[in-house]
Write an enzyme that holds these catalytic residues in place. Structure first.
Site, PDB file in Angstrom:
ATOM      1  N   ASN A  22       5.564   1.383  -4.728  1.00 40.26           N
ATOM      2  CA  ASN A  22       6.028   2.745  -4.934  1.00 40.26           C
ATOM      3  C   ASN A  22       5.444   3.590  -3.797  1.00 40.26           C
ATOM      4  O   ASN A  22       4.703   3.082  -2.950  1.00 40.26           O
ATOM      5  CB  ASN A  22       5.658   3.275  -6.328  1.00 40.26           C
ATOM      6  CG  ASN A  22       4.170   3.345  -6.571  1.00 40.26           C
ATOM      7  OD1 ASN A  22       3.357   3.560  -5.658  1.00 40.26           O
ATOM      8  ND2 ASN A  22       3.773   3.164  -7.824  1.00 40.26           N
ATOM      9  N   GLU A  76       1.573   3.562  -3.555  1.00 38.88           N
ATOM     10  CA  GLU A  76       1.084   2.257  -3.102  1.00 38.88           C
ATOM     11  C   GLU A  76       1.376   2.019  -1.628  1.00 38.88           C
ATOM     12  O   GLU A  76       0.547   1.460  -0.904  1.00 38.88           O
ATOM     13  CB  GLU A  76       1.717   1.140  -3.939  1.00 38.88           C
ATOM     14  CG  GLU A  76       1.291   1.163  -5.385  1.00 38.88           C
ATOM     15  CD  GLU A  76       2.186   0.355  -6.305  1.00 38.88           C
ATOM     16  OE1 GLU A  76       1.735   0.048  -7.418  1.00 38.88           O
ATOM     17  OE2 GLU A  76       3.341   0.043  -5.930  1.00 38.88           O
ATOM     18  N   ASP A 116       8.985  -3.399 -12.294  1.00 39.83           N
ATOM     19  CA  ASP A 116       9.307  -4.788 -12.614  1.00 39.83           C
ATOM     20  C   ASP A 116      10.821  -4.997 -12.610  1.00 39.83           C
ATOM     21  O   ASP A 116      11.322  -6.026 -12.147  1.00 39.83           O
ATOM     22  CB  ASP A 116       8.736  -5.175 -13.976  1.00 39.83           C
ATOM     23  CG  ASP A 116       7.213  -5.120 -14.010  1.00 39.83           C
ATOM     24  OD1 ASP A 116       6.587  -5.397 -12.961  1.00 39.83           O
ATOM     25  OD2 ASP A 116       6.656  -4.804 -15.067  1.00 39.83           O
TER      26      ASP A 116
END
Length: 163
Positions: free
Chosen positions: A35, A38, A112
């Site tokens: 993301n 990150e 995920d």
């Protein structure tokens, strides 16, 4: 030969949603899906810019370039929450995919869903852009549900018909 280089040499796709706190060697993977937060952490840069158009966000573009250069993934897909996703490939202009979410109730499992649906689409023969659009639709469905959720085939078809 490392397992990553063996996989790459034999066409085996390796996808990873990185968590910077885990300090893994991310070099040479097929797909990395951080993301925004990150991605900035992985690039060791501060996130002090934000624009409505990710393609005009100078620091985000710098982060994408740095991660592509340093980690050399085949594809880098940065998820941007309400701004959608940014698909990055070495030597090509980044491709922005606006969000498909109609309503957001819970973002649990959205990352995920992105990595799983993107990898599924690639395995089925989709291009990277098609896979990114597909995974964006899937993520848009799951964030519209409470709790960790899935996107059913009929929900995906309905999402594509709406757009």
């Amino acid at each position: 030969m490392t397992s990553k280089s063996f996989c790459r040499a034999h066409g085996v796709w390796l996808s990873l949603d990185p968590k910077p706190v885990h300090h893994l060697n991310l070099a040479g993977l097929s797909l990395i899906t951080p993301n925004r937060k990150e991605a900035f952490e992985l690039a060791s840069l501060r996130d002090d810019t934000r624009t409505a158009d990710p393609l005009q966000d100078r620091n985000l573009m710098l982060v994408a370039d740095r991660l592509l250069k340093d980690l050399q993934p085949v594809l880098l897909l940065i998820t941007l929450g309400e701004l959608g996703m940014l698909l990055c490939r070495s030597g090509q202009q980044p491709f922005h995919i606006p969000t498909q979410a109609q309503a957001v109730f819970d973002v649990s499992g959205a990352g995920d869903t992105v990595i799983a649906s993107f990898t599924l689409a690639i395995a089925a023969g989709a291009s990277p852009i098609e896979a990114a659009i597909f995974s964006n639709h899937a993520a848009g469905i799951v964030v519209g549900k409470v709790g960790t959720a899935t996107a059913a085939p009929e929900e995906l078809l309905a999402s594509f018909k709406r757009s």
